[in-house]
Design an enzyme around this catalytic site. Structure first.
Site, PDB file in Angstrom:
ATOM      1  N   ASN A 105       0.803  -1.216   0.000  1.00 30.11           N
ATOM      2  CA  ASN A 105       0.000   0.000   0.000  1.00 30.11           C
ATOM      3  C   ASN A 105       0.840   1.273   0.000  1.00 30.11           C
ATOM      4  O   ASN A 105       0.411   2.298  -0.530  1.00 30.11           O
ATOM      5  CB  ASN A 105      -0.919   0.004   1.226  1.00 30.11           C
ATOM      6  CG  ASN A 105      -1.541   1.358   1.467  1.00 30.11           C
ATOM      7  OD1 ASN A 105      -2.446   1.781   0.762  1.00 30.11           O
ATOM      8  ND2 ASN A 105      -1.038   2.070   2.481  1.00 30.11           N
ATOM      9  N   TYR A 171       4.283   9.438 -10.672  1.00 31.85           N
ATOM     10  CA  TYR A 171       3.356   8.639  -9.864  1.00 31.85           C
ATOM     11  C   TYR A 171       2.534   7.713 -10.747  1.00 31.85           C
ATOM     12  O   TYR A 171       2.446   6.507 -10.496  1.00 31.85           O
ATOM     13  CB  TYR A 171       2.436   9.560  -9.070  1.00 31.85           C
ATOM     14  CG  TYR A 171       1.445   8.824  -8.206  1.00 31.85           C
ATOM     15  CD1 TYR A 171       1.844   8.239  -7.010  1.00 31.85           C
ATOM     16  CD2 TYR A 171       0.111   8.705  -8.590  1.00 31.85           C
ATOM     17  CE1 TYR A 171       0.937   7.544  -6.216  1.00 31.85           C
ATOM     18  CE2 TYR A 171      -0.800   8.014  -7.807  1.00 31.85           C
ATOM     19  CZ  TYR A 171      -0.383   7.441  -6.625  1.00 31.85           C
ATOM     20  OH  TYR A 171      -1.287   6.759  -5.851  1.00 31.85           O
ATOM     21  N   GLY A 172       1.912   8.263 -11.789  1.00 31.85           N
ATOM     22  CA  GLY A 172       1.029   7.466 -12.616  1.00 31.85           C
ATOM     23  C   GLY A 172       1.735   6.337 -13.331  1.00 31.85           C
ATOM     24  O   GLY A 172       1.249   5.200 -13.367  1.00 31.85           O
ATOM     25  N   LYS A 175       2.694   3.509 -11.024  1.00 35.30           N
ATOM     26  CA  LYS A 175       1.546   2.668 -10.696  1.00 35.30           C
ATOM     27  C   LYS A 175       1.152   1.784 -11.880  1.00 35.30           C
ATOM     28  O   LYS A 175       0.680   0.655 -11.691  1.00 35.30           O
ATOM     29  CB  LYS A 175       0.366   3.537 -10.266  1.00 35.30           C
ATOM     30  CG  LYS A 175       0.548   4.183  -8.895  1.00 35.30           C
ATOM     31  CD  LYS A 175       0.634   3.142  -7.794  1.00 35.30           C
ATOM     32  CE  LYS A 175       0.563   3.782  -6.422  1.00 35.30           C
ATOM     33  NZ  LYS A 175       0.562   2.791  -5.320  1.00 35.30           N
TER      34      LYS A 175
END
Length: 260
Positions: A105, A171-172, A175
């Site tokens: 997480n 970030y994107g 992920k």
């Protein structure tokens, strides 16, 4: 009443002391699991750069939550460190036993992060925490698995914007790498019985939206509300439960239809 089969299981939640991570830790504890609440060991972000994450990185928050939850402990690790995976799993095993459920997480995100403002250092920070650390934790978990024990499972926390996240390039894309990692490791580890899935949250209120922004974002969600941390936690618990025993390699969007 559904029996998830999680009572007594050892669950490691990285970034487990705040926001979505706290909700996940609480949800597993409510199922009778013994939770290792991970927190970041120290502060490494350079001054002057805004950042946010799905976690509260402070030891005090993790210890307080672990004290509140039955059978829980707090564990520290800097997930950007090369040896973090082995050290973190050692710490959990020493205190609770072998990990049955790994929830990746913990997330790193910082701004500026648009295409015209990227730096090598910023990209590396994103990828080290959001993609490299989960990969190494999954690898270490698999190496420690013994056939005589029930196979562990993994749930990664992605984002429903991983396909294309303008303005959040580091970030994107990190992920998106996590989504690919989920599918690849599910295929690699399937013969061992280890399941690997992911939950992709939509916009979740963890304190970063004021009332005006929340109303604006809600209009973009088909179910007309932003998410709550508990919405994501319920999806994670399902993927870790016996009810999902024949589910692997999936990225489950828990987003109110946001990315449809």
């Amino acid at each position: 009443m559904i029996d998830t089969g999680l009572a007594g299981k050892v669950v490691l939640v990285t970034g487990g002391s705040g926001g979505i991570g706290e909700a996940i830790s609480r949800a597993f504890a409510a199922q009778g699991a013994r939770v290792a609440v991970h927190h970041h060991a120290g502060e490494r972000e350079p001054p002057g750069r805004a950042r946010w994450a799905h976690v509260t990185p402070h030891a005090e928050a993790a210890r307080s939550l672990a004290d509140e939850l039955t059978g829980a402990v707090s564990v520290a690790a800097d997930l950007a460190a090369p040896d973090a995976a082995s050290r973190l799993l050692d710490a959990v095993e020493d205190r609770l036993g072998p990990v049955d459920v790994l929830v990746n997480n913990a997330a790193h995100c910082e701004t500026p992060d648009s295409i015209g403002e990227l730096t090598a250092e910023g990209l590396e920070r994103h990828y080290r925490v959001n993609a490299v650390a989960p990969a190494l934790l999954i690898s270490e978990l698999a190496r420690r698995h013994r056939p005589e024990r029930p196979a562990p499972c993994v749930v990664n926390i992605s984002t429903d914007a991983a396909r294309a996240f303008p303005g959040q390039i580091g970030y994107g894309t990190s992920k998106a790498a996590l989504d690919g990692l989920t599918r690849a490791t599910a295929l690699d580890l399937g013969p061992t019985g280890i399941r690997v899935n992911a939950v992709a949250p939509g916009p979740v209120q963890t304190g970063w939206m004021d009332d005006a922004m929340e109303a604006q974002v809600s209009d973009l969600v088909p179910l007309r509300r932003v998410g709550e941390p508990g919405d994501i936690a319920d999806g994670v618990v399902f993927l870790a439960s016996r009810q999902a025993r024949w589910v692997t390699g999936q990225v489950l969007q828990v987003a109110g239809g946001h990315a449809l």
